[in-house]
Design a protein around this motif. Sequence first.
Motif, PDB file in Angstrom:
ATOM      1  N   GLU A   1       0.840  -1.204   0.000  1.00 57.08           N
ATOM      2  CA  GLU A   1       0.000   0.000   0.000  1.00 57.08           C
ATOM      3  C   GLU A   1       0.871   1.248   0.000  1.00 57.08           C
ATOM      4  N   ASP A   2       2.029   1.146   0.648  1.00 53.69           N
ATOM      5  CA  ASP A   2       2.967   2.273   0.690  1.00 53.69           C
ATOM      6  C   ASP A   2       4.347   1.741   0.289  1.00 53.69           C
TER       7      ASP A   2
ATOM      8  N   GLU B   1       7.041   3.044  -0.900  1.00 55.45           N
ATOM      9  CA  GLU B   1       8.200   3.802  -0.427  1.00 55.45           C
ATOM     10  C   GLU B   1       8.581   3.383   0.985  1.00 55.45           C
ATOM     11  N   LYS B   2       7.581   3.252   1.838  1.00 59.77           N
ATOM     12  CA  LYS B   2       7.826   2.841   3.222  1.00 59.77           C
ATOM     13  C   LYS B   2       8.364   1.416   3.278  1.00 59.77           C
TER      14      LYS B   2
ATOM     15  N   ILE C   1      10.757   4.083  -6.368  1.00 60.02           N
ATOM     16  CA  ILE C   1       9.939   5.071  -5.653  1.00 60.02           C
ATOM     17  C   ILE C   1       9.500   6.174  -6.606  1.00 60.02           C
TER      18      ILE C   1
ATOM     19  N   HIS D   1       6.817   4.818  -8.840  1.00 59.83           N
ATOM     20  CA  HIS D   1       5.548   4.701  -8.108  1.00 59.83           C
ATOM     21  C   HIS D   1       4.919   6.072  -7.900  1.00 59.83           C
ATOM     22  N   ARG D   2       5.735   7.060  -7.528  1.00 58.69           N
ATOM     23  CA  ARG D   2       5.196   8.407  -7.313  1.00 58.69           C
ATOM     24  C   ARG D   2       4.623   8.971  -8.611  1.00 58.69           C
TER      25      ARG D   2
ATOM     26  N   ARG E   1       1.378   7.297  -9.297  1.00 57.74           N
ATOM     27  CA  ARG E   1       0.355   7.790  -8.370  1.00 57.74           C
ATOM     28  C   ARG E   1      -0.100   9.191  -8.768  1.00 57.74           C
TER      29      ARG E   1
END
Length: 222
Positions: free
Chosen positions: A23-24, A26-27, A140, A143-144, A147
């Motif tokens: 779900e996250d 990056e984290k 990342i 993904h960003r 998003r």
Amino acid sequence: MALLERVSTLIRANLNDLVDKAEDPEKVLKQLIQDMHNQMMQVKTQVAIAIADQHLLEKKQKENSDKEADWQRKAEMAVTKKQDDMARAAIERSISYKQMASGFDQQVADQKVQVESLKSALRKLEQKLSEAENRCDLLIATHRRARTMGKASDAQLAIDSHTKHAGFARMERKVAHADAVSHAKVEVLHTDSIDDRFAKMEKEDEVERLLNEIKSRKALSA
């Protein structure tokens, strides 16, 4: 050992799958890299301990071998001095150390295997960590970007939907206005028609009145 199992799990981790399923992402990626750093420190510590243990075993192995050789030398010296009893005792001690030698050989061999396993795990973990760190920023960023594009698409859809509704509203207002104008024109036309009729009637009356006046004057003159 549990440490190698944890390292193996980290090494087998598929970065793309983690990003896709998280779900996250990056984290998750940052946590994975942190876990790799932590495990790598533990593996380095274990490698150092294992190497130290290997050196200690090799030292004891050499000491045992030296003692075996020393008692063998003493046995030969006793024989030379014709001290058979002492020669026998020295031989027994030499045999004892020789028997211990096979045990040390096995321990050293096992320890070398463990050291190599830990070194191999460390190399693979370092390689995986380097890969993760090199790809982390790229994954990342990807993904960003995805998003952001998704949010932009959602916003555009919302704007398009709002525009369509606004267009319908404007069309409805335009039709209503046109209808109101039509009714107003009809009313104006209808009002003008009544006024014209009354004006015509009044004009006809005036004409008749003037006509009658002329006739009356003519009659009086006659």
